[in-house]
Enzyme design. Structure first.
Site, PDB file in Angstrom:
ATOM      1  N   ASN A   7      12.705  55.135 140.166  1.00  0.00           N
ATOM      2  CA  ASN A   7      14.022  55.480 139.623  1.00  0.00           C
ATOM      3  C   ASN A   7      14.352  54.434 138.564  1.00  0.00           C
ATOM      4  O   ASN A   7      14.817  53.342 138.876  1.00  0.00           O
ATOM      5  CB  ASN A   7      15.050  55.479 140.761  1.00  0.00           C
ATOM      6  CG  ASN A   7      16.437  55.886 140.276  1.00  0.00           C
ATOM      7  OD1 ASN A   7      16.644  56.126 139.082  1.00  0.00           O
ATOM      8  ND2 ASN A   7      17.374  55.961 141.197  1.00  0.00           N
ATOM      9  N   ARG A  90      12.421  59.971 139.159  1.00  0.00           N
ATOM     10  CA  ARG A  90      13.715  60.641 139.171  1.00  0.00           C
ATOM     11  C   ARG A  90      14.223  60.727 137.737  1.00  0.00           C
ATOM     12  O   ARG A  90      14.240  59.726 137.015  1.00  0.00           O
ATOM     13  CB  ARG A  90      14.709  59.835 139.994  1.00  0.00           C
ATOM     14  CG  ARG A  90      16.090  60.408 139.900  1.00  0.00           C
ATOM     15  CD  ARG A  90      17.133  59.376 140.205  1.00  0.00           C
ATOM     16  NE  ARG A  90      18.443  59.979 140.048  1.00  0.00           N
ATOM     17  CZ  ARG A  90      19.543  59.285 139.785  1.00  0.00           C
ATOM     18  NH1 ARG A  90      19.492  57.982 139.670  1.00  0.00           N
ATOM     19  NH2 ARG A  90      20.692  59.902 139.651  1.00  0.00           N
ATOM     20  N   HIS A 180      23.088  64.960 141.242  1.00  0.00           N
ATOM     21  CA  HIS A 180      22.762  64.738 142.667  1.00  0.00           C
ATOM     22  C   HIS A 180      22.033  65.948 143.266  1.00  0.00           C
ATOM     23  O   HIS A 180      22.063  66.148 144.485  1.00  0.00           O
ATOM     24  CB  HIS A 180      24.027  64.527 143.536  1.00  0.00           C
ATOM     25  CG  HIS A 180      24.839  63.325 143.198  1.00  0.00           C
ATOM     26  ND1 HIS A 180      26.212  63.362 143.152  1.00  0.00           N
ATOM     27  CD2 HIS A 180      24.487  62.053 142.927  1.00  0.00           C
ATOM     28  CE1 HIS A 180      26.675  62.160 142.848  1.00  0.00           C
ATOM     29  NE2 HIS A 180      25.643  61.350 142.698  1.00  0.00           N
ATOM     30  N   HIS A 208      28.400  65.127 148.722  1.00  0.00           N
ATOM     31  CA  HIS A 208      27.681  63.871 148.476  1.00  0.00           C
ATOM     32  C   HIS A 208      28.735  62.874 147.988  1.00  0.00           C
ATOM     33  O   HIS A 208      29.221  62.975 146.857  1.00  0.00           O
ATOM     34  CB  HIS A 208      26.591  64.098 147.416  1.00  0.00           C
ATOM     35  CG  HIS A 208      25.857  62.848 147.027  1.00  0.00           C
ATOM     36  ND1 HIS A 208      24.532  62.626 147.343  1.00  0.00           N
ATOM     37  CD2 HIS A 208      26.264  61.750 146.342  1.00  0.00           C
ATOM     38  CE1 HIS A 208      24.167  61.434 146.875  1.00  0.00           C
ATOM     39  NE2 HIS A 208      25.203  60.887 146.265  1.00  0.00           N
ATOM     40  N   GLY A 212      29.135  57.493 143.091  1.00  0.00           N
ATOM     41  CA  GLY A 212      29.290  58.751 142.366  1.00  0.00           C
ATOM     42  C   GLY A 212      29.348  59.841 143.421  1.00  0.00           C
ATOM     43  O   GLY A 212      28.631  59.759 144.407  1.00  0.00           O
ATOM     44  N   ARG A 241      35.036  56.228 138.425  1.00  0.00           N
ATOM     45  CA  ARG A 241      35.163  57.383 137.520  1.00  0.00           C
ATOM     46  C   ARG A 241      36.352  58.253 137.920  1.00  0.00           C
ATOM     47  O   ARG A 241      36.630  58.415 139.104  1.00  0.00           O
ATOM     48  CB  ARG A 241      33.890  58.245 137.572  1.00  0.00           C
ATOM     49  CG  ARG A 241      32.678  57.553 137.016  1.00  0.00           C
ATOM     50  CD  ARG A 241      31.422  58.377 137.219  1.00  0.00           C
ATOM     51  NE  ARG A 241      30.413  57.602 137.915  1.00  0.00           N
ATOM     52  CZ  ARG A 241      29.305  58.106 138.428  1.00  0.00           C
ATOM     53  NH1 ARG A 241      29.046  59.398 138.338  1.00  0.00           N
ATOM     54  NH2 ARG A 241      28.431  57.330 139.033  1.00  0.00           N
ATOM     55  N   GLY A 331      26.692  57.175 150.808  1.00  0.00           N
ATOM     56  CA  GLY A 331      27.355  55.989 151.368  1.00  0.00           C
ATOM     57  C   GLY A 331      28.669  56.262 152.074  1.00  0.00           C
ATOM     58  O   GLY A 331      28.859  55.882 153.230  1.00  0.00           O
ATOM     59  N   ASN A 335      29.173  57.153 156.242  1.00  0.00           N
ATOM     60  CA  ASN A 335      29.702  55.988 156.963  1.00  0.00           C
ATOM     61  C   ASN A 335      31.209  55.960 157.196  1.00  0.00           C
ATOM     62  O   ASN A 335      31.656  55.469 158.224  1.00  0.00           O
ATOM     63  CB  ASN A 335      29.315  54.707 156.215  1.00  0.00           C
ATOM     64  CG  ASN A 335      27.820  54.494 156.214  1.00  0.00           C
ATOM     65  OD1 ASN A 335      27.225  54.266 157.261  1.00  0.00           O
ATOM     66  ND2 ASN A 335      27.205  54.623 155.051  1.00  0.00           N
ATOM     67  N   GLU A 386      16.747  61.053 148.747  1.00  0.00           N
ATOM     68  CA  GLU A 386      16.276  61.598 147.473  1.00  0.00           C
ATOM     69  C   GLU A 386      14.830  61.192 147.189  1.00  0.00           C
ATOM     70  O   GLU A 386      14.063  61.972 146.634  1.00  0.00           O
ATOM     71  CB  GLU A 386      17.205  61.128 146.340  1.00  0.00           C
ATOM     72  CG  GLU A 386      18.569  61.804 146.411  1.00  0.00           C
ATOM     73  CD  GLU A 386      19.673  61.039 145.698  1.00  0.00           C
ATOM     74  OE1 GLU A 386      20.154  60.039 146.269  1.00  0.00           O
ATOM     75  OE2 GLU A 386      20.058  61.437 144.602  1.00  0.00           O
TER      76      GLU A 386
HETATM   77  P1  ADP Z   1      25.590  55.280 144.932  1.00  0.00           P
HETATM   78  O1  ADP Z   1      26.320  56.433 144.329  1.00  0.00           O
HETATM   79  O2  ADP Z   1      25.659  54.035 144.119  1.00  0.00           O
HETATM   80  O3  ADP Z   1      24.199  55.617 145.437  1.00  0.00           O
HETATM   81  P2  ADP Z   1      26.226  54.985 147.778  1.00  0.00           P
HETATM   82  O4  ADP Z   1      25.803  56.335 148.215  1.00  0.00           O
HETATM   83  O5  ADP Z   1      25.422  53.820 148.199  1.00  0.00           O
HETATM   84  O6  ADP Z   1      26.479  54.920 146.219  1.00  0.00           O
HETATM   85  O7  ADP Z   1      27.732  54.778 148.300  1.00  0.00           O
HETATM   86  C1  ADP Z   1      28.447  53.627 148.102  1.00  0.00           C
HETATM   87  C2  ADP Z   1      29.816  53.801 148.773  1.00  0.00           C
HETATM   88  O8  ADP Z   1      29.607  53.982 150.183  1.00  0.00           O
HETATM   89  C3  ADP Z   1      30.740  52.617 148.613  1.00  0.00           C
HETATM   90  O9  ADP Z   1      32.028  53.070 148.270  1.00  0.00           O
HETATM   91  C4  ADP Z   1      30.756  52.002 149.993  1.00  0.00           C
HETATM   92  O10 ADP Z   1      32.000  51.451 150.308  1.00  0.00           O
HETATM   93  C5  ADP Z   1      30.521  53.179 150.895  1.00  0.00           C
HETATM   94  N1  ADP Z   1      30.024  52.727 152.213  1.00  0.00           N
HETATM   95  C6  ADP Z   1      30.730  52.683 153.337  1.00  0.00           C
HETATM   96  N2  ADP Z   1      30.054  52.200 154.365  1.00  0.00           N
HETATM   97  C7  ADP Z   1      28.834  51.907 153.893  1.00  0.00           C
HETATM   98  C8  ADP Z   1      27.670  51.358 154.499  1.00  0.00           C
HETATM   99  N3  ADP Z   1      27.603  51.030 155.777  1.00  0.00           N
HETATM  100  N4  ADP Z   1      26.615  51.186 153.687  1.00  0.00           N
HETATM  101  C9  ADP Z   1      26.661  51.530 152.364  1.00  0.00           C
HETATM  102  N5  ADP Z   1      27.743  52.049 151.765  1.00  0.00           N
HETATM  103  C10 ADP Z   1      28.821  52.243 152.512  1.00  0.00           C
END
Ligand code: ADP
Length: 399
Positions: A7, A90, A180, A208, A212, A241, A331, A335, A386
């Site tokens: 990536n 990617r 995505h 998702h 982003g 954003r 993320g 979570n 991904e």
């Molecule tokens: P990206 O779009 O950069 O791939 P991610 O999918 O890693 O982003 O998501 C990041 C978001 O997920 C952040 O806002 C973060 O606060 C939230 N988040 C919450 N809990 C977790 C966790 N345990 N690990 C990673 N991100 C988390």
């Protein structure tokens, strides 16, 4: 068969080496600050870590670091480079040119280059990545490209057109593409498996939610609408954003503040969303903890995000003509269980019921169903992957 997944960003290059025998990750890492100074981190599946500051002037030099780490005596995971059977990249923007993954040829590289105006930072970096890979690994290792936009190519024209003069679609290919796609594809397929149904018989909404975020309506395995648009700025509010807004907001602020188009672009892409509203952070964890401490703007940011997720689910249920399953991923989706709880409680009118205790436990990579057996819509948390999709597509094409 071992596949290297790449990536490439403008100043970074993430990688994973996946053993397709059992789809395990043999090693992964990231080259950061390429062209600035350079930081390299490499971790093996069995927990060995190698991290160093090393100058990487360009993507070719970054590939040399990756190559050396993979075959290193101490931190390596393969004996020789020839063990890498293929490389999957990617690619963010496939435009209307690429509706599926494909083997890299001169023509394909030209195609990706021709789409640079639609994704200047991303596609230009991807091309650098592909060319650097060719230099370091040689012509004998096949390369495959997997597009973020491809899964969305089934959208009907009424969903992908913007109501601006038609000539801009014809002249500049201005339309909704969606992003995505690899993630939405993976979690929707996994969702159908977990439901025990053929995906052709399902109506699924995938959320998702990360830095982003995008939400997609998938009917019988085919995307019929998605929230991101010409660029990944459209749709729901994100870390920094805006997501969708009245276009007049853009011209109004630009005029008042005397912003050039690129300055305004920075405001919309980098200073808005969670960060702009809360004034605390772009990270959901920081904003949630500030809200818990009584910060009202942080709470407002959360309320806005949950409200927008709810609006998309409602409108996509309408365009799908009903929904069988809702999936949360990435993320935030994987979570931040409180957002899932608040959104799903507000969907009670359509018979959505979740088990709050099960929902609370579905964090940090846990996959599972969070809806109750009597819920009229199944709700899942499915960690996205991904890289695995890219590796699977690559294997399929080079076989
Ligand atoms: P990206 O779009 O950069 O791939 P991610 O999918 O890693 O982003 O998501 C990041 C978001 O997920 C952040 O806002 C973060 O606060 C939230 N988040 C919450 N809990 C977790 C966790 N345990 N690990 C990673 N991100 C988390």
């Amino acid at each position: 068969m071992k596949i290297l997944v790449i990536n490439a960003g403008s100043s970074s290059m993430k990688y994973q080496l996946i053993d397709m025998k059992d789809e395990s990750v043999l090693a992964k890492g990231n080259c950061e600050r390429i062209g600035v100074d350079g930081h390299f981190k490499h971790t093996t599946g069995d927990g060995r870590t190698y991290e160093t500051d090393v100058v990487m002037n360009n993507h070719t030099e970054a590939f040399v670091q990756i190559k050396n780490a993979l075959i290193d005596e101490q931190y390596g995971v393969i004996k020789e480079l020839s063990e890498v059977s293929a490389i999957g990249h990617r690619i963010v923007q496939g435009g209307a040119l690429f509706s599926e993954s494909t083997i890299v040829t001169e023509e394909v590289i030209k195609g990706i280059e021709s789409l640079i105006p639609l994704a200047p930072l991303h596609n230009a970096a991807h091309v650098q990545g592909i060319k650097a890979c060719l230099e370091v690994f040689g012509k004998d290792v096949p390369e495959v490209v997997v597009f973020d936009t491809a899964f969305h190519s089934t959208m009907p024209q009424k969903a992908f057109m913007y109501p601006v003069p038609y000539e801009y679609y014809e002249k500049y290919a201005v339309r909704r593409y969606g992003f995505h796609g690899t993630s939405h594809r993976y979690v929707s397929q996994r969702c159908a498996e977990l439901m025990g149904k053929d995906i052709k018989d399902t109506k699924i909404i995938t959320c998702h939610l990360g830095n982003g975020s995008s939400i997609t309506a998938i009917d019988g395995g085919k995307v019929i609408d998605t929230s991101m648009g010409l660029t990944p700025l459209d749709g729901i509010m994100m870390g920094t954003r805006t997501g969708s807004l009245d276009p007049s907001v853009v011209t109004f602020i630009a005029e008042k503040e005397h912003f050039s188009p690129s300055e305004m672009d920075t405001v919309l892409n980098k200073k808005s969303g969670f960060l702009g509203i809360s004034g605390v952070s772009s990270d959901d964890r920081d904003v949630s903890s500030a809200a818990a401490d009584g910060n009202t703007r942080a709470q407002l940011a959360i309320d806005m995000l949950e409200y927008e997720i709810l609006k998309y689910i409602g409108s996509y249920t309408a365009v799908l003509g009903g929904v069988d399953a809702i999936v949360f991923t990435a993320g935030i989706g994987e979570n931040q269980y409180s957002h899932r709880e608040n959104v799903c409680h507000n969907l009670a009118y359509m018979g959505v019921k979740i088990d709050d205790e099960v929902n609370k436990k579905a964090i940090r990579g846990v996959e599972g169903k969070i809806s109750t057996p009597d819920s009229s819509v199944e709700v899942f948390v499915i960690p996205t992957n991904e890289e695995l999709v890219i590796a699977r597509d690559t294997m399929e094409l080079v076989k």
